[in-house]
Design a protein around this motif. Structure first.
Motif, PDB file in Angstrom:
ATOM      1  N   TYR A  38     138.038  96.900  40.845  1.00  0.00           N
ATOM      2  CA  TYR A  38     137.106  96.758  41.962  1.00  0.00           C
ATOM      3  C   TYR A  38     137.484  97.696  43.103  1.00  0.00           C
ATOM      4  N   THR A  39     136.503  98.409  43.601  1.00  0.00           N
ATOM      5  CA  THR A  39     136.698  99.301  44.743  1.00  0.00           C
ATOM      6  C   THR A  39     135.932  98.737  45.931  1.00  0.00           C
ATOM      7  N   ILE A  40     136.623  98.629  47.067  1.00  0.00           N
ATOM      8  CA  ILE A  40     136.042  98.029  48.265  1.00  0.00           C
ATOM      9  C   ILE A  40     135.770  99.113  49.301  1.00  0.00           C
ATOM     10  N   GLY A  41     134.610  99.034  49.914  1.00  0.00           N
ATOM     11  CA  GLY A  41     134.280  99.932  51.020  1.00  0.00           C
ATOM     12  C   GLY A  41     134.052  99.137  52.294  1.00  0.00           C
ATOM     13  N   ALA A  42     134.021  99.830  53.423  1.00  0.00           N
ATOM     14  CA  ALA A  42     133.751  99.186  54.706  1.00  0.00           C
ATOM     15  C   ALA A  42     132.885 100.116  55.547  1.00  0.00           C
ATOM     16  N   LYS A  43     131.967  99.516  56.286  1.00  0.00           N
ATOM     17  CA  LYS A  43     131.070 100.309  57.131  1.00  0.00           C
ATOM     18  C   LYS A  43     130.695  99.476  58.359  1.00  0.00           C
ATOM     19  N   THR A  48     123.892  95.803  64.290  1.00  0.00           N
ATOM     20  CA  THR A  48     124.752  94.753  64.857  1.00  0.00           C
ATOM     21  C   THR A  48     126.104  95.261  65.297  1.00  0.00           C
ATOM     22  N   ARG A  49     126.502  96.428  64.804  1.00  0.00           N
ATOM     23  CA  ARG A  49     127.809  97.025  65.084  1.00  0.00           C
ATOM     24  C   ARG A  49     128.952  96.200  64.486  1.00  0.00           C
ATOM     25  N   LYS A  50     128.621  95.310  63.577  1.00  0.00           N
ATOM     26  CA  LYS A  50     129.649  94.509  62.909  1.00  0.00           C
ATOM     27  C   LYS A  50     130.168  95.250  61.682  1.00  0.00           C
ATOM     28  N   MET A 176     143.190  87.511  59.992  1.00  0.00           N
ATOM     29  CA  MET A 176     143.526  86.974  61.305  1.00  0.00           C
ATOM     30  C   MET A 176     144.585  87.805  62.007  1.00  0.00           C
ATOM     31  N   SER A 177     145.553  88.303  61.239  1.00  0.00           N
ATOM     32  CA  SER A 177     146.600  89.128  61.866  1.00  0.00           C
ATOM     33  C   SER A 177     146.020  90.437  62.402  1.00  0.00           C
ATOM     34  N   ASN A 178     145.046  90.995  61.688  1.00  0.00           N
ATOM     35  CA  ASN A 178     144.400  92.221  62.172  1.00  0.00           C
ATOM     36  C   ASN A 178     143.620  91.964  63.454  1.00  0.00           C
ATOM     37  N   LEU A 179     142.912  90.844  63.492  1.00  0.00           N
ATOM     38  CA  LEU A 179     142.126  90.510  64.682  1.00  0.00           C
ATOM     39  C   LEU A 179     143.022  90.189  65.873  1.00  0.00           C
ATOM     40  N   GLU A 213     127.784  92.596  49.645  1.00  0.00           N
ATOM     41  CA  GLU A 213     128.572  92.415  50.861  1.00  0.00           C
ATOM     42  C   GLU A 213     129.550  91.259  50.689  1.00  0.00           C
ATOM     43  N   LEU A 214     130.819  91.576  50.815  1.00  0.00           N
ATOM     44  CA  LEU A 214     131.883  90.588  50.634  1.00  0.00           C
ATOM     45  C   LEU A 214     132.181  89.807  51.903  1.00  0.00           C
ATOM     46  N   TYR A 215     132.095  90.498  53.041  1.00  0.00           N
ATOM     47  CA  TYR A 215     132.452  89.853  54.308  1.00  0.00           C
ATOM     48  C   TYR A 215     131.875  90.652  55.459  1.00  0.00           C
ATOM     49  N   ILE A 216     131.323  89.939  56.453  1.00  0.00           N
ATOM     50  CA  ILE A 216     130.817  90.570  57.666  1.00  0.00           C
ATOM     51  C   ILE A 216     131.719  90.145  58.825  1.00  0.00           C
ATOM     52  N   GLY A 217     132.320  91.134  59.479  1.00  0.00           N
ATOM     53  CA  GLY A 217     133.296  90.851  60.512  1.00  0.00           C
ATOM     54  C   GLY A 217     132.711  90.820  61.909  1.00  0.00           C
ATOM     55  N   GLN A 218     133.563  91.186  62.872  1.00  0.00           N
ATOM     56  CA  GLN A 218     133.209  91.106  64.280  1.00  0.00           C
ATOM     57  C   GLN A 218     132.545  92.401  64.759  1.00  0.00           C
ATOM     58  N   VAL A 219     131.880  92.300  65.913  1.00  0.00           N
ATOM     59  CA  VAL A 219     131.287  93.479  66.542  1.00  0.00           C
ATOM     60  C   VAL A 219     132.403  94.454  66.929  1.00  0.00           C
TER      61      VAL A 219
END
Length: 269
Positions: A38-43, A48-50, A176-179, A213-219
C-alpha cells in the motif's frame, strides 16, 4: 470391522490437512504484506485547507489467498462429513442404510436444522443425533459452523472467494504527537508517540482503491508522509462474511471444527 483408531484417523487427517492449508495461507498473507503493497499519499484540500491522507496504490489480493482459504474450508467441511459418516457406521455396525447420503448437518437456523438433520444422518442413533444437537450447528447457535457450511457451498460453485484489502486504522499516538509538537511540552509529545493505538475507521473502503481517503486532518495541518496506517485482508461474501478478517475467520472455523470433533469423537469409542 473398522477399529476406533481408524475411525478417528479418517477425521483427523482431514483436519490436519485443513490446518496445513491454513498455515500456507498465513505464510502467503505475510509475504503479501512484506511487499509493502500500500502506498499512501497526502494532499491539502483546496477548499477546506484540511490535510487528506489517501490511497495511492492498493493492489488486488493474490489469487492464491482465496484458493488456500477455499482449500482450508473444503477440508474442514469434509472432516465433519467424515465424522458424521463414522458416527453412523459405528451406530449401524458398519452397515449404514444410505452411505452416500450422510453429511454433517449445518443449517441457516434451528428450524431448518431440525427439519433436515434426520435426512442427513440416516441410520444415526438418537443419542448421536442428540449429541450433534448440542453442538447447535446453525446460525444463532454456532455461527462459525454455519459460516463454514455457507462458505463451503460458495467454494463449490465459484472459483474464488471475494478476498480484498480494507483500511484498519490510523496510528493515533503518532497523529497526536505530530499535532502536539511545538505547542505542548516535549514529555507530552513523547508520551503521545508511545501510544500504540489505532483508530478503526467507520468506512474501511472495501475493496481499497486508489484515491480512497483514509483520514481527513486539521486545517493547514502539515502532512506526515510517514504517518502509519493499518490494513487487513478480509473475506467479503454478502450475507455470510462481510468484511471479516481473513485469517481470524479461518482460525475461528478451525477452532469450531476442533471443538466439535473433541465433543463427538468419544461416541466412536
Amino acid at each position: 470391522m473398522t477399529t476406533t483408531p481408524d475411525r478417528i484417523r479418517h477425521v483427523s487427517l482431514k483436519i490436519d490437512r485443513a490446518k496445513a492449508h491454513a498455515a500456507a495461507l498465513r505464510d502467503a498473507v505475510r509475504q503479501f504484506f512484506d511487499t509493502k503493497p500500500y502506498t499512501i499519499g497526502a494532499k491539502q484540500h483546496p477548499a477546506t485547507r484540511k490535510v487528506v491522507y489517501y490511497i495511492e496504490q492498493a493492489p488486488a489480493a493474490p489469487d492464491d489467498l482465496p484458493l488456500l482459504a477455499g482449500d482450508t474450508i473444503q477440508n474442514l467441511t469434509t472432516a465433519l462429513d467424515h465424522l458424521a459418516y463414522q458416527l453412523v457406521c459405528k451406530d449401524t455396525g458398519d452397515a449404514p442404510p444410505n452411505p452416500r447420503g450422510i453429511y454433517f448437518p449445518i443449517a441457516d437456523d434451528q428450524a431448518k436444522y431440525d427439519a433436515s438433520k434426520a435426512n442427513r444422518l440416516p441410520g444415526a442413533s438418537p443419542n448421536t443425533i442428540a449429541c450433534i444437537d448440542a453442538v447447535r450447528p446453525y446460525r444463532g447457535g454456532n455461527d462459525a459452523l454455519w459460516r463454514l457450511g455457507r462458505l463451503n457451498n460458495v467454494e463449490k460453485h465459484r472459483l474464488l472467494f471475494t478476498v480484498g484489502s480494507q483500511a484498519a486504522g490510523i496510528h493515533l499516538g503518532q497523529l497526536m504527537s505530530n499535532l502536539a509538537a511545538g505547542s505542548m511540552p516535549p514529555d507530552t509529545v513523547a508520551a503521545f508517540a508511545k501510544m500504540d493505538i489505532y483508530i478503526n475507521p467507520a468506512d474501511k473502503g472495501f475493496p481499497l482503491q486508489p484515491g480512497f481517503e483514509l483520514y481527513i486532518g486539521q486545517v493547514n495541518e502539515v502532512a506526515d508522509l510517514k504517518q502509519q496506517f493499518r490494513f487487513q485482508l478480509v473475506l467479503h461474501e454478502p450475507g455470510i462474511a462481510e468484511g471479516l478478517p481473513l485469517i481470524e475467520t479461518i482460525d475461528e472455523m478451525i477452532a469450531a471444527v476442533d471443538s466439535v470433533t473433541t465433543d463427538l469423537v468419544s461416541l466412536l469409542e
